[in-house]
Write a protein that holds these residues in place. Structure first.
Motif, PDB file in Angstrom:
ATOM      1  N   SER A 269      28.481  36.528  44.215  1.00 54.25           N
ATOM      2  CA  SER A 269      27.959  35.664  45.269  1.00 54.25           C
ATOM      3  C   SER A 269      28.828  34.417  45.393  1.00 54.25           C
ATOM      4  O   SER A 269      29.602  34.081  44.482  1.00 54.25           O
ATOM      5  CB  SER A 269      26.514  35.238  44.959  1.00 54.25           C
ATOM      6  N   THR A 270      28.698  33.741  46.515  1.00 55.11           N
ATOM      7  CA  THR A 270      29.446  32.486  46.710  1.00 55.11           C
ATOM      8  C   THR A 270      28.943  31.403  45.760  1.00 55.11           C
ATOM      9  O   THR A 270      29.679  30.480  45.440  1.00 55.11           O
ATOM     10  CB  THR A 270      29.315  31.990  48.163  1.00 55.11           C
ATOM     11  N   HIS A 271      27.688  31.532  45.317  1.00 51.20           N
ATOM     12  CA  HIS A 271      27.141  30.545  44.380  1.00 51.20           C
ATOM     13  C   HIS A 271      27.955  30.522  43.087  1.00 51.20           C
ATOM     14  O   HIS A 271      28.258  29.462  42.541  1.00 51.20           O
ATOM     15  CB  HIS A 271      25.675  30.850  44.064  1.00 51.20           C
ATOM     16  N   VAL A 272      28.315  31.725  42.599  1.00 54.65           N
ATOM     17  CA  VAL A 272      29.131  31.809  41.380  1.00 54.65           C
ATOM     18  C   VAL A 272      30.482  31.146  41.617  1.00 54.65           C
ATOM     19  O   VAL A 272      30.961  30.362  40.804  1.00 54.65           O
ATOM     20  CB  VAL A 272      29.321  33.282  40.956  1.00 54.65           C
ATOM     21  N   THR A 273      31.093  31.456  42.759  1.00 53.82           N
ATOM     22  CA  THR A 273      32.406  30.887  43.081  1.00 53.82           C
ATOM     23  C   THR A 273      32.327  29.362  43.158  1.00 53.82           C
ATOM     24  O   THR A 273      33.167  28.654  42.592  1.00 53.82           O
ATOM     25  CB  THR A 273      32.910  31.435  44.424  1.00 53.82           C
TER      26      THR A 273
ATOM     27  N   VAL B  47      34.834  30.296  51.767  1.00 56.19           N
ATOM     28  CA  VAL B  47      34.373  30.559  50.413  1.00 56.19           C
ATOM     29  C   VAL B  47      33.850  31.985  50.271  1.00 56.19           C
ATOM     30  O   VAL B  47      33.961  32.600  49.207  1.00 56.19           O
ATOM     31  CB  VAL B  47      33.303  29.529  49.986  1.00 56.19           C
ATOM     32  N   GLU B  48      33.302  32.564  51.348  1.00 53.81           N
ATOM     33  CA  GLU B  48      32.814  33.939  51.289  1.00 53.81           C
ATOM     34  C   GLU B  48      33.965  34.911  51.004  1.00 53.81           C
ATOM     35  O   GLU B  48      33.836  35.850  50.214  1.00 53.81           O
ATOM     36  CB  GLU B  48      32.130  34.329  52.609  1.00 53.81           C
ATOM     37  N   ASP B  49      35.107  34.688  51.658  1.00 53.69           N
ATOM     38  CA  ASP B  49      36.268  35.550  51.449  1.00 53.69           C
ATOM     39  C   ASP B  49      36.858  35.345  50.056  1.00 53.69           C
ATOM     40  O   ASP B  49      37.260  36.299  49.383  1.00 53.69           O
ATOM     41  CB  ASP B  49      37.343  35.272  52.502  1.00 53.69           C
ATOM     42  N   ILE B  50      36.909  34.080  49.622  1.00 57.09           N
ATOM     43  CA  ILE B  50      37.432  33.785  48.282  1.00 57.09           C
ATOM     44  C   ILE B  50      36.558  34.449  47.229  1.00 57.09           C
ATOM     45  O   ILE B  50      37.054  35.022  46.253  1.00 57.09           O
ATOM     46  CB  ILE B  50      37.498  32.260  48.047  1.00 57.09           C
ATOM     47  N   SER B  51      35.255  34.400  47.414  1.00 54.61           N
ATOM     48  CA  SER B  51      34.315  35.013  46.474  1.00 54.61           C
ATOM     49  C   SER B  51      34.574  36.517  46.339  1.00 54.61           C
ATOM     50  O   SER B  51      34.576  37.063  45.238  1.00 54.61           O
ATOM     51  CB  SER B  51      32.877  34.764  46.940  1.00 54.61           C
TER      52      SER B  51
ATOM     53  N   TRP C 247      49.334  24.130  30.280  1.00 53.27           N
ATOM     54  CA  TRP C 247      48.708  25.041  31.233  1.00 53.27           C
ATOM     55  C   TRP C 247      48.257  26.302  30.501  1.00 53.27           C
ATOM     56  O   TRP C 247      48.861  26.697  29.506  1.00 53.27           O
ATOM     57  CB  TRP C 247      49.697  25.431  32.343  1.00 53.27           C
ATOM     58  N   THR C 248      47.196  26.924  30.997  1.00 55.02           N
ATOM     59  CA  THR C 248      46.723  28.189  30.432  1.00 55.02           C
ATOM     60  C   THR C 248      46.752  29.257  31.525  1.00 55.02           C
ATOM     61  O   THR C 248      46.636  28.930  32.719  1.00 55.02           O
ATOM     62  CB  THR C 248      45.291  28.058  29.887  1.00 55.02           C
ATOM     63  N   PRO C 249      46.896  30.529  31.155  1.00 53.82           N
ATOM     64  CA  PRO C 249      46.956  31.600  32.158  1.00 53.82           C
ATOM     65  C   PRO C 249      45.753  31.639  33.095  1.00 53.82           C
ATOM     66  O   PRO C 249      45.901  31.981  34.274  1.00 53.82           O
ATOM     67  CB  PRO C 249      47.035  32.871  31.302  1.00 53.82           C
ATOM     68  N   ARG C 250      44.569  31.285  32.600  1.00 53.94           N
ATOM     69  CA  ARG C 250      43.386  31.350  33.475  1.00 53.94           C
ATOM     70  C   ARG C 250      43.472  30.349  34.627  1.00 53.94           C
ATOM     71  O   ARG C 250      42.793  30.504  35.644  1.00 53.94           O
ATOM     72  CB  ARG C 250      42.102  31.116  32.673  1.00 53.94           C
ATOM     73  N   GLU C 251      44.325  29.321  34.460  1.00 56.47           N
ATOM     74  CA  GLU C 251      44.457  28.318  35.526  1.00 56.47           C
ATOM     75  C   GLU C 251      45.275  28.831  36.708  1.00 56.47           C
ATOM     76  O   GLU C 251      45.287  28.206  37.768  1.00 56.47           O
ATOM     77  CB  GLU C 251      45.048  27.033  34.944  1.00 56.47           C
ATOM     78  N   LEU C 252      45.927  29.978  36.550  1.00 56.05           N
ATOM     79  CA  LEU C 252      46.565  30.623  37.700  1.00 56.05           C
ATOM     80  C   LEU C 252      45.497  31.062  38.702  1.00 56.05           C
ATOM     81  O   LEU C 252      45.677  30.954  39.922  1.00 56.05           O
ATOM     82  CB  LEU C 252      47.389  31.829  37.241  1.00 56.05           C
ATOM     83  N   ARG C 253      44.390  31.567  38.185  1.00 57.81           N
ATOM     84  CA  ARG C 253      43.273  31.987  39.042  1.00 57.81           C
ATOM     85  C   ARG C 253      42.634  30.778  39.726  1.00 57.81           C
ATOM     86  O   ARG C 253      42.294  30.831  40.904  1.00 57.81           O
ATOM     87  CB  ARG C 253      42.264  32.738  38.181  1.00 57.81           C
ATOM     88  N   HIS C 254      42.503  29.687  38.973  1.00 61.59           N
ATOM     89  CA  HIS C 254      41.993  28.454  39.576  1.00 61.59           C
ATOM     90  C   HIS C 254      42.931  27.980  40.688  1.00 61.59           C
ATOM     91  O   HIS C 254      42.482  27.501  41.735  1.00 61.59           O
ATOM     92  CB  HIS C 254      41.863  27.366  38.503  1.00 61.59           C
ATOM     93  N   SER C 255      44.228  28.120  40.449  1.00 62.43           N
ATOM     94  CA  SER C 255      45.211  27.690  41.445  1.00 62.43           C
ATOM     95  C   SER C 255      45.113  28.553  42.706  1.00 62.43           C
ATOM     96  O   SER C 255      45.211  28.041  43.832  1.00 62.43           O
ATOM     97  CB  SER C 255      46.624  27.782  40.858  1.00 62.43           C
ATOM     98  N   PHE C 256      44.918  29.852  42.525  1.00 63.09           N
ATOM     99  CA  PHE C 256      44.743  30.775  43.654  1.00 63.09           C
ATOM    100  C   PHE C 256      43.578  30.318  44.533  1.00 63.09           C
ATOM    101  O   PHE C 256      43.697  30.215  45.760  1.00 63.09           O
ATOM    102  CB  PHE C 256      44.493  32.174  43.097  1.00 63.09           C
ATOM    103  N   VAL C 257      42.446  30.048  43.900  1.00 64.98           N
ATOM    104  CA  VAL C 257      41.261  29.605  44.638  1.00 64.98           C
ATOM    105  C   VAL C 257      41.514  28.277  45.347  1.00 64.98           C
ATOM    106  O   VAL C 257      41.168  28.092  46.520  1.00 64.98           O
ATOM    107  CB  VAL C 257      40.052  29.477  43.683  1.00 64.98           C
ATOM    108  N   SER C 258      42.141  27.349  44.634  1.00 60.17           N
ATOM    109  CA  SER C 258      42.380  26.013  45.188  1.00 60.17           C
ATOM    110  C   SER C 258      43.296  26.064  46.410  1.00 60.17           C
ATOM    111  O   SER C 258      43.035  25.426  47.433  1.00 60.17           O
ATOM    112  CB  SER C 258      43.008  25.122  44.107  1.00 60.17           C
TER     113      SER C 258
END
Length: 400
Positions: free
Chosen positions: A366-370, A355-359, A335-346
């Motif tokens: 923008s939501t497109h980036v997210t 998705v607007e709130d997550i963004s 696991w890498t530290p950046r995957e904590l952020r991925h886990s938060f989103v997931s």
């Protein structure tokens, strides 16, 4: 005396100085001599005297006279081209010069990454090679060997570091051409694909952190997982940006070497889940004890997460510590530290947060980036950040 063309190397005359041991030759406009030394021969080109009256010479060594003559001729070609004739100047010297002088204005994270890549994947393999002797064939072989271990992205970065290092050496008249520009970078291994923890895995991780006081970066992990901040944002976080009474934290998009990053556009204020607040309070007490113990050695940068002496953490320290934590939690070390952020989103997306709130929470424009960056984690959705995470964890603890 033997006279050689600096370009062709053909002898114009063939008279050797009397005495037999020392041979004088003329290469272009330079006078040189070759004489036995040690197990071979040494050649010296006379460059006259400097302002202090000290004699200036360029020397080359070799096993045979012919080898020395060739090296002297190359030295003369360098002199005529304005190249400094530091024969001992190595690839490692060029790379270190580039890391020291060629990254001005770059973010600290970029500089740290370049240094780490160079010291692990470049200097140990070809650092000892003299820069003037480095060839395209040599680089092809080296890149093929590195391709068996590095990802394509890392391989291209390592090549880029070398190419830019040699370009800087060229600009300073240390070498005539950039052989790194002549090679094609092969495909490397597949990079580490980002993944996200399930809710069950996240709870397991939090439970492991709750039951041990061993890890200094427990609060770092809790904050990254429950607030979704970037790892570089966490490393740069300062205590004035943390309000534990209001349960908020202000983070900035990135830390740049130039300009003020603390702008309205780069700043976002996040409400924190209760577990994150509790973790930060415990961390603050621990850091106060460390500061007291360090005494005069403490360097005050006001950082929330730092080393035992107050100095900034680097990404590799965080990664090593994080992998110890995931191993203790029974999740493995892959696991890498950046995957904590991925886990938060997931986790938020799986529990109907739009998705607007997550963004907004992760600081995307923008939501497109997210949706592009976290395309594997985003699911159709509907509510909000810290409140949602509190509810999710509370619901999970009741069902456990």
């Amino acid at each position: 005396m033997v006279r050689l063309d600096s370009g062709s190397g053909h002898a114009r005359s063939d008279r050797q100085e009397k005495g037999g041991n020392r041979m004088k030759i003329i290469i272009g406009k330079y006078e040189a001599s070759i004489y036995p030394e040690g197990d071979g021969f040494t050649g010296a080109i006379s460059l006259g005297f400097d302002a202090t009256g000290k004699r200036q010479r360029v020397k080359r060594k070799g096993k045979t006279k012919a080898q020395v003559r060739d090296r002297l001729r190359e030295a003369v070609e360098d002199l005529e081209a304005g190249i400094k004739t530091e024969v001992r100047y190595s690839v490692e010297d060029a790379v270190n010069d580039f890391l020291e002088k060629g990254l001005k204005g770059k973010a600290k994270s970029t500089i740290d990454n370049y240094r780490s890549l160079a010291r692990k994947n470049l200097i140990p393999q070809i650092g000892a090679v003299k820069l003037k002797e480095l060839t395209a064939d040599h680089l092809d072989k080296w890149l093929d060997e590195r391709a068996e271990e590095l990802s394509t992205r890392s391989l291209r970065l390592v090549h880029q570091i070398l190419e830019r290092a040699i370009r800087q050496a060229q600009a300073r008249d240390r070498v005539r051409r950039n052989v790194a520009s002549l090679v094609i970078v092969p495909e490397g291994q597949e990079g580490h694909p980002s993944k996200a923890m399930t809710l069950e895995q996240a709870v397991k991780l939090l439970e492991a952190l709750r039951t041990t006081a061993e890890f200094r970066l427990s609060a770092y992990v809790v904050l990254s997982l429950l607030a979704g901040i970037r790892t570089e944002e966490a490393r740069a976080l300062t205590w004035p940006e943390v309000d534990l009474k209001a349960r908020t934290v202000a983070v900035y998009r990135s830390v740049r070497a130039k300009g003020d990053t603390k702008t309205k556009r780069s700043r976002r204020v996040l409400k924190l889940p209760k577990k994150a607040v509790e973790a930060l309070r415990a961390h603050h007490r621990r850091q106060a004890a460390e500061r007291l113990q360090a005494g005069e050695k403490w360097q005050d940068h006001d950082l929330v997460f730092c080393r035992e002496d107050g100095t900034p953490l680097d990404r590799w320290q965080v990664r090593r510590e994080f992998q110890k934590i995931t191993t203790l939690a029974g999740l493995g070390e892959d696991w890498t530290p950046r995957e904590l952020r991925h886990s938060f989103v997931s986790i938020l997306s799986a529990h109907d947060v739009p998705v607007e709130d997550i963004s907004d929470l992760v600081g995307h424009v923008s939501t497109h980036v997210t949706e592009t960056v976290y395309r594997h984690e985003i699911r159709p959705a509907l509510t909000k950040g810290a409140q949602a995470m509190d509810k999710i964890l509370k619901r999970q603890s009741r069902s456990a």
